[in-house]
Structures are given as C-alpha cells and as structure tokens.
Design a protein around this motif. Structure first.
Motif, PDB file in Angstrom:
ATOM      1  N   PRO A  27       0.808  -1.220   0.000  1.00 30.78           N
ATOM      2  CA  PRO A  27       0.000   0.000   0.000  1.00 30.78           C
ATOM      3  C   PRO A  27       0.846   1.277   0.000  1.00 30.78           C
ATOM      4  CG  PRO A  27      -0.641  -1.435   1.843  1.00 30.78           C
ATOM      5  CD  PRO A  27       0.464  -2.128   1.122  1.00 30.78           C
ATOM      6  N   GLU A  28       2.057   1.198   0.530  1.00 29.82           N
ATOM      7  CA  GLU A  28       2.863   2.414   0.654  1.00 29.82           C
ATOM      8  C   GLU A  28       3.754   2.632  -0.565  1.00 29.82           C
ATOM      9  OE1 GLU A  28       3.067  -0.190   2.784  1.00 29.82           O
ATOM     10  OE2 GLU A  28       1.731   0.474   4.390  1.00 29.82           O
ATOM     11  N   SER A  29       3.834   1.628  -1.477  1.00 25.00           N
ATOM     12  CA  SER A  29       4.867   1.668  -2.514  1.00 25.00           C
ATOM     13  C   SER A  29       4.866   2.916  -3.407  1.00 25.00           C
ATOM     14  CB  SER A  29       4.846   0.389  -3.352  1.00 25.00           C
ATOM     15  OG  SER A  29       3.565   0.140  -3.870  1.00 25.00           O
ATOM     16  N   PRO A  30       3.721   3.488  -3.790  1.00 22.55           N
ATOM     17  CA  PRO A  30       3.822   4.683  -4.636  1.00 22.55           C
ATOM     18  C   PRO A  30       4.070   5.961  -3.834  1.00 22.55           C
ATOM     19  CG  PRO A  30       1.699   3.560  -4.898  1.00 22.55           C
ATOM     20  CD  PRO A  30       2.324   3.046  -3.660  1.00 22.55           C
ATOM     21  N   TRP A  31       4.016   5.869  -2.508  1.00 21.28           N
ATOM     22  CA  TRP A  31       3.955   7.063  -1.680  1.00 21.28           C
ATOM     23  C   TRP A  31       5.103   7.128  -0.679  1.00 21.28           C
ATOM     24  CZ3 TRP A  31       0.455   9.339  -4.395  1.00 21.28           C
ATOM     25  CH2 TRP A  31      -0.608   8.605  -4.938  1.00 21.28           C
TER      26      TRP A  31
END
Ligand code: FAD
Ligand code: SF4
Lengths: 201, 611
Positions: free
Chosen positions: B66-70
C-alpha cells in the motif's frame, strides 16, 4: 549467422512458452538481453544461448556438472527420444548445474519483468555480478510481464481493460460461453442447500 | 523562508489535507471563511505530473504494498506494513500484539491508497451497548447521521444501487439513490454468487443465509441524473481544465490500492480542488507539531508548524499560524500525537486511548472453474450478512471482502505462483504457460475484517526517547486483540472454510505459504491477521466531558475553538470501513462550524477567544 538478439529471443521462446513474435511484441527483448548480461559473469549467457541452440537431443550437458535429481519437467514427453529438439535443449539446460538456475532466472525475468538474484551457492561456484540482485528492471518491464498474459489478465495498474470488462469472462473463456451469462458453474456440493432455500437477508 | 501564512489572518486553520480536512476546507471556504490548510507531506499528488511520478514509482517498486507509490518525506515519516515484522520503522510497537495498519502522510492522505469501500454503518452498530450489552453506544444514532451519509456519498462520489444496500435496517429516504450506478459485479463475483447465494452458516445457534452483494464504492461509474463524476484533478486551474474526462469512469486497472492510475477512485485532492480557491491557502510540507493553548481561557491561540523545503532532509523552520478556530484533521494517530505533544493529555485524559482497527484474516483457495482473477477493481462485492445479529452479544461481527485480485494480497500472486511453478515444480516452456493459464484465473481470495471493541489499554502514547528526524514524537502503540475479537476471528475462519467446502473451492489458506502476517492465538488456534488501515477511537466522542474528548460535533470539550475530527472520534466502528462515516461526521462538523463562526464577530487582534 543468427545474431545474438535473435538467439536470445529464440531461447526465451523455448523457456517461456511464448512465441518469438509475442516476445518481440513486448518491446523488452533488448533490455532483457542487456539486463541478463549485466546480472551474470562474463560468458555465462553465451553458454546458455549455445545450449539453447543444441542441434540434437541426448547430448551431454554442455558445461558444469549434471544436477542429481534436477527437476524433470512433470509430464515431460519426448525428452529421451530426441524427437523434440526443444525438449532436448531444455533437458540439457535444466540438467546443468550452471545453466539451469540462469535459465530459471531468465524465465522469471520475462514473466515478472524483474530479475531474481541467483542462489548463493551458484554465485560461489560460478562468480557474482554486482547487478545480480532482486530488482524490477523498469516500469515498462513490470507492465510487460508475461504472467499477466498467461493469466488472461493485465498488469495491475496498467493496460486497463476498460469499464466493466471485469464482468465478462476472461478472454480465454469468452469464446466457450454464451454471452450474457457466466457460462460457468461451480459444482454445488452434496448437502449444500439450493439457492431457493436461502432467504435473502 | 518567508512565511506569508504567518502574517495572514484566517478564520480556520486546519492540520491535514486528507478527506476530513479537505471536506471542512471546501465547505467553510464556500461559506465565505478564509481557510489555511497545513499539510505535513509533499503536495505532489495534487498535480497530474506529480501524480504520474507516483505511478512510475509504483511500477518500478519491487514490493507493491500500500505504501509503494507514496514514499514519505524525512520530515513526515509514516508507518509501513513492511516494518511490522522487524519492529523497525515509524511506529514503536509496544505490544503485546502488533498493530497491523498504515496510513499515508502526503497531501491527499490515506485516500491516495485506500480501496474505496463506502459502506454505511448499520443502525445497530451505533447501539452496541444497549442492544448487545457489549462495547459502547455512540452519542449519535443512525438517523442522526443519515442525511450526512447521503451528502457524503455525493461528495466522495459513491457508486451503488440503493436496492442492494438496504439490509440490516439500513434505511434511505424515499427517492434517494447513490450518485452513480453500482460498479458491475466481477465475473468472479457472479460465479461465486451462483453457489454462495442462499448458503447458510450458523453463528451461536443462529442460521444465517449468505449472499454475494455489491458494495458501495468510491469509484466512478455511470452517473445518475445530473451528477458529473469527478476524475483526475490538477491544483493548477488552467492545467486542470485541460484534463478532459480522465478518470471519469473506472477502467479496471486493478490497483485501486495502492494507486488508481487515472484517479477514477476518490482521493481527497478532488475535494480540496472544489474549495473556493480564493479563500483557501494550502501549505504543503508544513508539519503541525503543537497546538498552543491560552492558559486562562483554555482556547487555542495558535498552531505551531515546521516548514521544510527538501523532502529528503529534516532541515526546517518553525512558524505559528493563527485563526479563530482550529481543526486537527491529521489522522486518528497523528491527531492524538499532536495533542499529547502539546501537553494536553495525561491524567484521566482519554486522548490516545481506545485505539481500534479491523484486524482481518485472509482465506484463499483454488476454484474448480476459472473465475477470471486479476481483473477489475481489487474487489467489487462482499458478504454483509455476518455483520449483524444476536451473536454480537458473544463475539465480534465480521465482513467478507471478495477479491478480484487473486492471491496478490495473500501470497504475492501472480508472481509467487510463477516462482513456485518455475523454481519448485521445474516447469518451463509451453507446459509452464499452460499450467499458469489453468491455475491463475482460478485464484479466489476473501478477507474477513473483524470488529474490535474499545479498550483504554489499547493506546497511542508518546515518549521522549522515541523521536523522528524532526524531533517530533513517534507514535508508541500498545495494542491487544481481546477474546471478543478472537471469537469473531474463529467464527470468520470457520465461515470461510464452510463456504469453500460448499462451493467446491480447494482451500489453500496456509499462513506458512503466504506472506508474513502477525498472529494471535486462542485455544490452540492461531489467527494470522493484517490491519485494514481502519484506525479509530483515539479522541473519542461522547455526551459528557469526563467520558470523552470531543462532543458530537467533534469539538474539544476542553478547548472550545478546537475541533478534532476523523475516525479517532468513533466510540466503535462496527464492521464498515470508516471513511464514509467520518466524511458524514466531517460534513456535520462543517455545518456546525459555519453556524458558530457566522454567529460571532470577526476576530480582533489580541483577542484569541473571539470565537
Ligand atoms: C490499504 C488501505 C485501504 C483502505 N481502504 C479503505 C476503504 O476501502 N474504505 C474506507 O472507508 N477506508 C479505507 N481505508 C482507510 C482510509 O484510508 C482512512 O480511514 C482515511 O483516509 C482517513 O482519513 P483522514 O482524513 O482521517 O486521515 P488521512 O487520510 O491519513 O489524512 C490525514 C492528512 O493529514 C496529514 N498530516 C498528518 N500529520 C500531520 C501533521 N502533523 N501536520 C499536518 N498534516 C499532517 C497527512 O499527511 C494527511 O494528508 C484504507 C486504508 C488503508 C491503509
Ligand atoms: S479498478 Fe482501476 S481504474 Fe478502477 S478505480 Fe481501481 S485502480 Fe482505478
């Protein structure tokens, strides 16, 4: 003489089960050739390419030592008889302690768009390249992963199928089923109540 | 750094540009008030270019969590689910159990990576104590929130049909329907519904019939009436006008979490873009560190924030913003953290106490027939029937989410299945391809989100020994999953097994084979759970000051010009994903603030209690 890229694509086709045209269509062949060269010690990819071009079956493994109990392709036929040169080349490659793991990494590269680091024992035996680390080759490589095609799907986050496409059967099934229905039924297990018995909440 | 914001006067200063902050900013600017929004993270997602860079980051990420693009700024670190196992990272996990959820500290907040499930809470969820003798009652009832639910569904842009959603006593006004039609059920949902609909499971002696049901989604579909779906946005008004129709329909990118490539899924940037921009000032890269309270009046007289220029560096300058009214909308954990760092907790204070989540189990299997996995929104349906009932007196309720994303969340599919076939099974060539074609489209996944009740021992605290790079406290989390919730987990796991068995789906649920998740144990049974990102309870609302932190308008009892908003206000969360309910509360709060602000004279210098 066949150039190195052609040779690479032909080997990749043998390993992945996707036709050369499909592989070229991803636009990734050259990138993967470079990525594979970079991740391997000098000369190893050429050995693999040569092994992939073996003219006949039944030859001894080209280099390295034979792997005892190397996984034979389940259900593999035609391996012994030499009727299928691809199968023979496959056997030669996967039976080889040096080339087998490299071939597997190459398959994963095509299916996932990511390089998978070789096992530590392999690197101790045959040398390690600094680029031999787990990594996604590029954003394009991720999107070009063959795994999505194999699944009849599309890469998560790219090559969108369009509004509502998910409501239809996957492409491979569509031809078999009547439009407008799923055309597919899960077998209801004995003892399970039928739809009509269940009150809707 | 010059800080114009410091010298300007605002009616309202808001910490946090997530869904709560954005909704309040939108409504108060339209009511004519001047609003300053201080946002801890970078504002990059608020422009089309910046958003595309986040998308590229996702494509190239090795792990697509869930955190990968951010990726967070150094100045505004955020929890990452990848850190739960090692215990490293932003959260200090005090145990005994691990808190499994994360959030995003970037402008737009956690809606940048949310899934978009927009369920209303059930009427019975608001009355848990009076109906079932467990947990707490809300100080509000379903009927109090109903009109705001309807408005929230239009603000977020929710796709659903009322006909599907009136269950468990959920009522809608006559003639009401959602702004967009329901998202089509996936092929997988249809195949599963053929078998599951009408199936019965028994909970505490109560036989309950199941049904695969479309859920309301914050994703664009076919609009009803005059409603115009809101697609991709750009903070620059001219550039925004050049974006034509992008994201006005969900196009099936199958990556709602962690990033919708076309912004067909709601994110808070859309709401912020609809504010009266002439009355709005948004400062990104401004981390709120403290609220300052006038010791005599108890009113807030300023908000301290730290401004940084380089997201890769903790170098910053410190400033104070002033307004008549202040709003903390920085997420349940960060709201509590800011209050505690301001010295406002302690003693009997409930600030930070009562942290809840929806710990969720995965169940995954192989269908006997292809369901067309790995296509469409990550899910389009659920089973809602086990969310309510008399059994809640004994154990927690739960909800099934039915995945369209195969085994991606559970084992890391399809990659993990490819690796298995190649490395363990020794497949290659056409046999490999045929094997994958025959198995991947049959991947089925449920997640079973289980209700959790409030306990004051489950808390966010701070500790001067644990600071981030800016010197701000990191959240210290104490968390235990109690017997009531584990009872729900046991029932949920059993229900999933029954469904798989009755549907002829081979149950492949094997936590050893799947990704690592934290676990709890009860009566010899081990439950591997993941967090849903549904934080709640850290600044609970109530009827009386001693028993709660905020009133039903999310207004602080102790500091009457301070509002603390979000799911931190929830006394309980039932089994619905919290964002629609917090949006409804935020709209109710904005309405109240508008009235309260309008009733007072504009603030005069040196009169901080002017509100
Ligand atoms: C993987 C995942 C999936 C989810 N799916 C769903 C779903 O399907 N349905 C649902 O209802 N909910 C879902 N959620 C939960 C949902 O994302 C949150 O409930 C919601 O976004 C919370 O809104 P918020 O405004 O309170 O906080 P946030 O959205 O987190 O926004 C807070 C904002 O404040 C900023 N901020 C933080 N600290 C400071 C500070 N000190 N100073 C200034 N600004 C600050 C942050 O950067 C952020 O912009 C999901 C969560 C996760 C993790
Ligand atoms: S399915 Fe795709 S297009 Fe639709 S909301 Fe999810 S990510 Fe966006």
């Amino acid at each position: 003489m066949e150039n190195r890229l052609d040779q690479f694509v032909r080997l990749s086709a043998l390993l992945t089960g996707f036709a050369p045209l499909h592989l070229l269509g991803t636009g990734m062949a050259e990138t993967y050739l470079r990525a594979t060269d970079a991740a391997l010690p000098d000369g190893v990819l050429d050995e693999l390419l040569d092994a992939g071009s073996l003219p006949s079956a039944g030859s001894a493994p080209p280099t390295g030592s034979a792997v005892p109990g190397a996984p034979a392709q389940p259900g593999g036929s035609a391996l012994a008889g030499g009727a299928d040169p691809d199968a023979a080349a496959g056997q030669a490659i996967f039976g080889d302690a040096k080339l087998g793991p490299v071939a597997r990494a190459l398959i994963l590269l095509w299916y996932r768009g990511a390089w998978t680091a070789l096992p530590q024992e392999w690197r101790s035996a045959y040398g390690a390249s600094p680029r031999d680390v787990d990594h996604v080759v590029s954003a394009e490589a991720y999107q070009a992963g063959l795994q999505w095609d194999a699944a009849g799907a599309h890469p998560a986050g790219a090559r969108q199928q369009g509004y509502g496409a998910w409501a239809s059967p996957p492409a491979a099934l569509e031809t078999e089923s009547a439009p407008g229905t799923t055309g597919v039924r899960l077998p209801r297990q004995a003892g399970a109540p039928s739809v009509t018995e269940g009150a809707r909440s | 750094m010059t800080e114009a914001a410091e010298h300007e006067e605002y009616d309202v200063v808001i910490a946090g540009a997530g869904v709560n902050g954005a909704l309040i900013a939108k409504h108060l600017t339209h009511a004519g008030f001047r609003v300053l929004v201080l946002e801890a993270g970078p504002g990059s997602a608020w422009s089309l270019d910046g958003y595309s860079r986040h998308l590229d980051h996702f494509y190239a990420a090795a792990s697509k969590g869930p955190e990968s693009p951010w990726p967070p700024a150094v100045a505004a670190p955020q929890p990452d689910t990848a850190d739960i196992r090692s215990g490293a990272g932003y959260f200090v996990q005090n145990g005994p159990d691990k808190y499994g959820s994360s959030y995003t500290r970037a402008q737009g907040g956690s809606t940048l990576h949310w899934l978009g499930v927009c369920l209303r809470m059930l009427p019975e969820d608001f009355e848990l104590r009076s109906r079932f003798g467990v947990g707490h009652d809300w100080p509000l009832r379903y009927a109090d929130l109903e009109p705001y639910y309807g408005r929230a569904e239009h603000e977020i842009g929710v796709a659903a049909d009322v006909a599907d959603q009136a269950h468990h006593g959920i009522e809608f006004p006559d003639g009401y329907d959602y702004p967009m039609r329901r998202i089509p059920l996936s092929f997988s949902d249809q195949v599963l519904a053929d078998t599951i609909d009408g199936m019965r499971v028994t909970l505490e002696g109560e036989s309950i019939a199941l049904q695969v049901r479309s859920y309301p989604a914050g994703r664009n579909s076919v609009p009803r009436g005059a409603y115009r779906p809101v697609g991709a946005v750009d903070a620059d008004v001219d550039r925004h006008d050049m974006i034509t129709h992008l994201g006005e329909r969900c196009a099936g990118n199958t990556s709602c979490t962690p990033i919708c490539p076309i912004e067909a899924k709601y994110n808070a940037g859309k709401t912020l873009a609809q504010a009266d921009r002439g009355k709005l000032r948004v400062l990104a890269q401004a981390v709120v560190s403290k609220v300052s309270v006038d010791p005599v009046s108890g009113m807030v007289d300023g908000i301290e924030y730290q401004r940084y220029a380089d997201p890769a560096s903790p170098r910053h300058t410190v400033h104070t913003a002033r307004g008549r009214v202040y709003v903390l909308a920085a997420h349940a954990v960060e709201n509590a953290k800011i209050l505690l760092a301001s010295g406002l907790g302690g003693g009997d204070s409930l600030i930070g106490k009562g942290l809840i989540d929806h710990p969720a189990l995965y169940a995954w299997g192989l269908s006997p027939v292809p369901v067309g996995a790995y296509r469409g929104p990550l899910s389009t349906a659920g089973i809602e029937d086990l969310r309510g009932g008399a059994f809640r007196a004994r154990h927690a309720a739960f909800r099934f989410d039915i995945g369209n994303d195969g085994w991606r969340a559970t084992t890391g599919g399809p990659d993990s299945s490819v690796v298995d076939a190649v490395t363990n099974q020794g497949l290659y060539g056409t046999k490999l391809r045929a094997h994958l074609a025959a198995t991947l489209p049959r991947h089925v996944r449920f997640s079973l989100a289980v209700e959790q009740l409030r306990s004051e021992a489950n808390a966010v605290t701070i500790d001067p020994r644990h600071l981030d790079a800016m010197g701000n406290p990191r959240p210290v989390i104490s968390y235990r999953i109690d017997d009531y919730t584990m009872g729900g987990m046991a029932a949920a796991a059993e229900a999933a097994r029954q469904v798989f068995r009755q549907a002829g789906i081979a149950d492949c649920t094997d936590p050893e084979a799947g990704g690592w998740f934290p676990s709890v144990r009860r009566d010899g049974e081990v439950f591997h759970y993941h967090g849903m990102g549904h934080f709640g309870g850290t600044h609970v609302m109530g009827h009386r000051a001693g028993e709660s932190v905020v009133d039903t308008h999310q207004r602080s009892w102790e500091h009457r010009n301070l509002y603390v908003v979000g799911s931190g206000s929830f006394p309980t969360m039932g089994t619905s994903n919290p964002t629609l309910t917090m949006a409804a509360l935020a709209l109710r709060t904005a309405e109240h603030m508008t009235e309260a602000l309008a009733a007072r004279q504009p603030i005069r210098q040196g009169e901080p209690s002017g509100f």
